[in-house]
Design an enzyme around this catalytic site. Sequence first.
Site, PDB file in Angstrom:
ATOM      1  N   HIS A   1      24.270  11.776  -8.492  1.00  0.00           N
ATOM      2  CA  HIS A   1      22.971  12.238  -7.999  1.00  0.00           C
ATOM      3  C   HIS A   1      22.862  13.769  -8.035  1.00  0.00           C
ATOM      4  O   HIS A   1      23.589  14.453  -7.319  1.00  0.00           O
ATOM      5  CB  HIS A   1      22.803  11.742  -6.560  1.00  0.00           C
ATOM      6  CG  HIS A   1      21.501  12.089  -5.914  1.00  0.00           C
ATOM      7  ND1 HIS A   1      21.425  12.841  -4.764  1.00  0.00           N
ATOM      8  CD2 HIS A   1      20.227  11.763  -6.257  1.00  0.00           C
ATOM      9  CE1 HIS A   1      20.161  12.962  -4.408  1.00  0.00           C
ATOM     10  NE2 HIS A   1      19.412  12.319  -5.283  1.00  0.00           N
ATOM     11  N   ARG A   2      21.962  14.258  -8.848  1.00  0.00           N
ATOM     12  CA  ARG A   2      21.806  15.711  -9.061  1.00  0.00           C
ATOM     13  C   ARG A   2      23.134  16.316  -9.533  1.00  0.00           C
ATOM     14  O   ARG A   2      23.437  17.471  -9.245  1.00  0.00           O
ATOM     15  CB  ARG A   2      21.314  16.418  -7.791  1.00  0.00           C
ATOM     16  CG  ARG A   2      20.120  15.755  -7.117  1.00  0.00           C
ATOM     17  CD  ARG A   2      19.672  16.477  -5.854  1.00  0.00           C
ATOM     18  NE  ARG A   2      18.761  15.653  -5.062  1.00  0.00           N
ATOM     19  CZ  ARG A   2      18.305  15.963  -3.855  1.00  0.00           C
ATOM     20  NH1 ARG A   2      18.640  17.102  -3.292  1.00  0.00           N
ATOM     21  NH2 ARG A   2      17.483  15.148  -3.209  1.00  0.00           N
TER      22      ARG A   2
HETATM   23  O1  G3P Z   1      16.327   9.214  -8.303  1.00  0.00           O
HETATM   24  C1  G3P Z   1      16.862   8.918  -7.049  1.00  0.00           C
HETATM   25  C2  G3P Z   1      16.676  10.026  -6.047  1.00  0.00           C
HETATM   26  O2  G3P Z   1      17.044  11.243  -6.646  1.00  0.00           O
HETATM   27  C3  G3P Z   1      15.266  10.109  -5.544  1.00  0.00           C
HETATM   28  O3  G3P Z   1      15.104  11.026  -4.487  1.00  0.00           O
HETATM   29  O4  G3P Z   1      14.544  13.213  -3.524  1.00  0.00           O
HETATM   30  O5  G3P Z   1      16.853  12.779  -4.326  1.00  0.00           O
HETATM   31  O6  G3P Z   1      14.994  13.064  -5.953  1.00  0.00           O
HETATM   32  P1  G3P Z   1      15.390  12.576  -4.584  1.00  0.00           P
HETATM   33 MG    MG Z   2      16.048  12.742  -7.823  1.00  0.00          MG
END
Ligand code: G3P
Ligand code: MG
Length: 249
Positions: free
Chosen positions: A15-16
């Site tokens: 994630h990121r």
């Molecule tokens: O794509 C999943 C997640 O990244 C969505 O929420 O705010 O972390 O971009 P956010």
């Molecule tokens: Mg995201």
Amino acid sequence: ANATPVVTLPRVQAHRGASGVRPENTMTSFREALAQGASWTEFDVKLSKDGVPLLYHDKDLKRTSGREGLIKDFTFAELQDFEAGAWFGAEYAGEKIPSFEEVMQFHIDNGMQANIEFKPSDGEEDETVKAVVEMLERIWPKDRPKPLFSSFKHRCLEVARDIAPAYPRGLLTYDELDNWKADAERLVCAAIHPWHKTLTPDLVKAFKQAGYGIATYTVNDPVRARELVAMGVDSIITDHPAVMIDALS
Ligand code: G3P
Ligand code: MG
């Protein structure tokens, strides 16, 4: 013509990048994701003032760059003078806001796959999708499966469906799930990307029975991740890829 492209979801998505231990959406975060064994990443894309697709989560510069103003009001060249790492730790000072092109090139060079989340600045839904598709058509190897697109913004998925139907789409949901089925059908999605706190065994079953892949965010607790996989969730989006790969293998 509108047949749903298929996506084979990985068990774990970074994630990121590996944002648990590196500043989110930066090159060091993606290098760390690779080092931790992640084969897929998720990241957020929006546009600079001059239309360059780049990685940034928030619409404003406060939290991760410590500045006033909005991303969309600065050119890509101007944004290169801003911090993207120091907020996370002094050792990351000098980390820059990466272009989408640089990040995709890194994925290409390292055989990685991406879940590209359209996170447009207000009113820039169409342009953001177009810029991403143009870049991918230019640099993404034709012999590799196409990256996955996702968004909370239905308009982005609609534009992607219409201009680049061969790229699989994931419908992101938060706490509003009443219309998931109609939305996923209309947007011709291959997967649903729900917030993990909204998931119940019945809902997971309903997603599966309707034929959708499931990638859930953001799960950093290995116990919860195992529970979700046992329910039938395909893919865990996490800030700590190595921890999850270990917990789920
Ligand atoms: O794509 C999943 C997640 O990244 C969505 O929420 O705010 O972390 O971009 P956010
Ligand atoms: Mg995201």
